[in-house]
Design a protein around this motif. Structure first.
Motif, PDB file in Angstrom:
ATOM      1  N   UNK A  58     -23.760 -37.982  19.671  1.00 58.74           N
ATOM      2  CA  UNK A  58     -25.325 -37.923  20.615  1.00 58.74           C
ATOM      3  C   UNK A  58     -24.872 -36.463  19.589  1.00 58.74           C
ATOM      4  N   UNK A  59     -24.573 -35.608  20.055  1.00 63.39           N
ATOM      5  CA  UNK A  59     -24.575 -34.572  19.729  1.00 63.39           C
ATOM      6  C   UNK A  59     -25.396 -33.272  18.336  1.00 63.39           C
ATOM      7  N   UNK A  60     -24.335 -34.416  17.510  1.00 62.30           N
ATOM      8  CA  UNK A  60     -25.139 -33.893  15.662  1.00 62.30           C
ATOM      9  C   UNK A  60     -26.519 -34.547  16.358  1.00 62.30           C
ATOM     10  N   UNK A  61     -27.297 -35.593  16.674  1.00 62.24           N
ATOM     11  CA  UNK A  61     -28.002 -35.603  16.088  1.00 62.24           C
ATOM     12  C   UNK A  61     -29.898 -35.613  17.341  1.00 62.24           C
ATOM     13  N   UNK A  62     -29.422 -35.090  18.524  1.00 61.53           N
ATOM     14  CA  UNK A  62     -29.596 -35.039  19.603  1.00 61.53           C
ATOM     15  C   UNK A  62     -30.125 -33.638  20.071  1.00 61.53           C
ATOM     16  N   UNK A  63     -29.561 -32.878  19.280  1.00 62.61           N
ATOM     17  CA  UNK A  63     -29.923 -31.152  19.277  1.00 62.61           C
ATOM     18  C   UNK A  63     -29.629 -30.258  18.203  1.00 62.61           C
ATOM     19  N   UNK A  64     -30.312 -29.029  17.979  1.00 61.35           N
ATOM     20  CA  UNK A  64     -29.922 -27.946  17.066  1.00 61.35           C
ATOM     21  C   UNK A  64     -28.853 -26.895  16.669  1.00 61.35           C
ATOM     22  N   UNK A  65     -27.222 -27.257  17.099  1.00 62.51           N
ATOM     23  CA  UNK A  65     -26.079 -27.331  16.775  1.00 62.51           C
ATOM     24  C   UNK A  65     -25.811 -26.198  16.399  1.00 62.51           C
ATOM     25  N   UNK A  66     -24.276 -25.369  16.155  1.00 65.68           N
ATOM     26  CA  UNK A  66     -24.455 -24.414  15.675  1.00 65.68           C
ATOM     27  C   UNK A  66     -22.846 -25.078  14.742  1.00 65.68           C
ATOM     28  N   UNK A  67     -22.157 -23.844  14.290  1.00 66.43           N
ATOM     29  CA  UNK A  67     -21.635 -23.893  13.782  1.00 66.43           C
ATOM     30  C   UNK A  67     -20.135 -25.022  14.457  1.00 66.43           C
ATOM     31  N   UNK A  68     -20.150 -23.831  15.908  1.00 66.02           N
ATOM     32  CA  UNK A  68     -19.020 -24.622  16.732  1.00 66.02           C
ATOM     33  C   UNK A  68     -19.579 -25.507  17.605  1.00 66.02           C
ATOM     34  N   UNK A  69     -21.158 -25.769  18.100  1.00 64.30           N
ATOM     35  CA  UNK A  69     -20.823 -27.118  18.238  1.00 64.30           C
ATOM     36  C   UNK A  69     -20.791 -28.528  17.228  1.00 64.30           C
ATOM     37  N   UNK A  70     -20.725 -28.081  16.623  1.00 60.27           N
ATOM     38  CA  UNK A  70     -20.995 -28.854  14.641  1.00 60.27           C
ATOM     39  C   UNK A  70     -19.692 -29.837  14.853  1.00 60.27           C
ATOM     40  N   UNK A  71     -18.504 -28.688  14.725  1.00 63.39           N
ATOM     41  CA  UNK A  71     -17.347 -28.624  14.670  1.00 63.39           C
ATOM     42  C   UNK A  71     -17.002 -29.940  16.105  1.00 63.39           C
ATOM     43  N   UNK A  72     -17.487 -28.926  16.896  1.00 66.62           N
ATOM     44  CA  UNK A  72     -16.927 -30.134  18.645  1.00 66.62           C
ATOM     45  C   UNK A  72     -17.542 -31.423  18.122  1.00 66.62           C
ATOM     46  N   UNK A  73     -18.776 -31.951  17.782  1.00 66.40           N
ATOM     47  CA  UNK A  73     -19.464 -32.832  17.448  1.00 66.40           C
ATOM     48  C   UNK A  73     -18.204 -34.185  16.427  1.00 66.40           C
ATOM     49  N   UNK A  74     -18.048 -33.428  15.429  1.00 70.09           N
ATOM     50  CA  UNK A  74     -16.885 -33.624  14.382  1.00 70.09           C
ATOM     51  C   UNK A  74     -15.018 -33.904  15.130  1.00 70.09           C
ATOM     52  N   UNK A  75     -14.716 -33.515  15.776  1.00 70.62           N
ATOM     53  CA  UNK A  75     -13.708 -33.343  16.206  1.00 70.62           C
ATOM     54  C   UNK A  75     -13.768 -35.075  17.176  1.00 70.62           C
ATOM     55  N   UNK A  76     -14.924 -34.781  17.779  1.00 66.15           N
ATOM     56  CA  UNK A  76     -14.895 -35.881  18.870  1.00 66.15           C
ATOM     57  C   UNK A  76     -14.952 -37.589  17.499  1.00 66.15           C
ATOM     58  N   UNK A  77     -15.767 -37.127  17.186  1.00 68.57           N
ATOM     59  CA  UNK A  77     -15.736 -38.498  16.024  1.00 68.57           C
ATOM     60  C   UNK A  77     -14.334 -38.848  15.738  1.00 68.57           C
ATOM     61  N   UNK A  78     -13.789 -37.370  14.590  1.00 69.20           N
ATOM     62  CA  UNK A  78     -12.606 -37.900  14.059  1.00 69.20           C
ATOM     63  C   UNK A  78     -11.564 -38.522  14.539  1.00 69.20           C
ATOM     64  N   UNK A  79     -11.159 -38.089  16.089  1.00 69.00           N
ATOM     65  CA  UNK A  79     -10.568 -38.385  16.764  1.00 69.00           C
ATOM     66  C   UNK A  79     -10.858 -39.959  17.185  1.00 69.00           C
ATOM     67  N   UNK A  80     -12.313 -40.648  17.285  1.00 63.91           N
ATOM     68  CA  UNK A  80     -12.206 -42.133  17.639  1.00 63.91           C
ATOM     69  C   UNK A  80     -12.065 -42.617  16.047  1.00 63.91           C
ATOM     70  N   UNK A  81     -12.385 -41.724  15.310  1.00 61.35           N
ATOM     71  CA  UNK A  81     -12.602 -42.901  13.395  1.00 61.35           C
ATOM     72  C   UNK A  81     -11.465 -43.503  13.808  1.00 61.35           C
ATOM     73  N   UNK A  82     -10.792 -42.228  13.407  1.00 61.97           N
ATOM     74  CA  UNK A  82      -8.666 -41.993  13.340  1.00 61.97           C
ATOM     75  C   UNK A  82      -8.191 -43.116  13.921  1.00 61.97           C
TER      76      UNK A  82
END
Length: 220
Positions: free
Chosen positions: A31-55
């Motif tokens: 949702x973070x990645x596709x809904x808003x134009x995020x900067x590097x910190x925003x992208x890192x935050x999104x990937x962190x949640x995805x990584x926690x769940x995917x692992x």
């Protein structure tokens, strides 16, 4: 002492709960990645949640198959890897929780682009102003300094006939608070996921011991 079937039922229930929590965290990251134009910190935050769940989901599939096959070696390997995953998740969640305010501020930066659009194309800010009942980037003064009157969306019930209806809250702080609230909720869900994973590791240890005992008794 619980039977092997009892441990398996409990383990399956924990697997399902963990999988649901993991899917929610992944969905939030997407949702973070596709809904808003995020900067590097925003992208890192999104990937962190995805990584926690995917692992979590990948290791849970392994654990489910190990429990279903009642394989001692696979179950022990699952427990070991699960502990490693938990340690990594704890480190990531600590950083996410510690940096909630920073992440919220960076995620709210997408509003800056919308404000620039508002200056060139009036009405771009209406979504945020209707959503959060706010006005301008920082306050209604933002319109005035740009030689414009605050639009109807800056007034309660869009009633411009009374000056007291003017909303003085800026949208930037409201949007930042929105993200701070969301991040807090999903960080809590992440901690709950780790807590359930710890329970699952203990149940898996009991299941492994029960399977081993069943195998020993089968020799007699």
């Amino acid at each position: 002492m619980a039977s092997t079937s009892g441990y398996k039922v409990f383990a399956y229930a924990l697997h399902i709960l963990c999988t649901l929590l993991a899917l929610v965290l992944i969905s939030f990251g997407i949702y973070i990645l596709v809904s808003y134009d995020t900067n590097e910190v925003g992208c890192w935050t999104a990937y962190a949640y995805i990584g926690i769940g995917a692992a979590a989901i990948i290791i849970f599939l392994w654990g489910y198959l190990s429990a279903w096959r009642e394989h001692v070696c696979c179950t022990m390997t699952f427990i070991t890897i699960l502990c490693v995953v938990i340690i990594i998740q704890l480190a990531v969640l600590f950083v996410l929780t510690k940096g909630e305010n920073t992440a919220a501020s960076n995620l709210a930066n997408s509003l800056e682009t919308t404000w620039e659009e508002e200056l060139n194309s009036p009405g771009a800010m209406s979504l945020y102003e209707n959503w959060f009942e706010c006005c301008g980037r920082g306050s209604p003064q933002d319109y005035i300094v740009n030689e414009r009157l605050p639009p109807a969306t800056c007034f309660r019930d869009h009633d411009k006939s009374k000056s007291e209806n003017l909303i003085h809250r800026g949208c930037r702080i409201e949007f930042e608070n929105y993200w701070r609230h969301l991040l807090s909720i999903f960080n809590i869900m992440g901690w709950i996921l780790v807590a359930v994973e710890l329970m699952l590791s203990f149940v898996s240890c009991g299941l492994c011991n029960s399977i081993r005992n069943d195998h020993r008794r089968s020799y007699y």
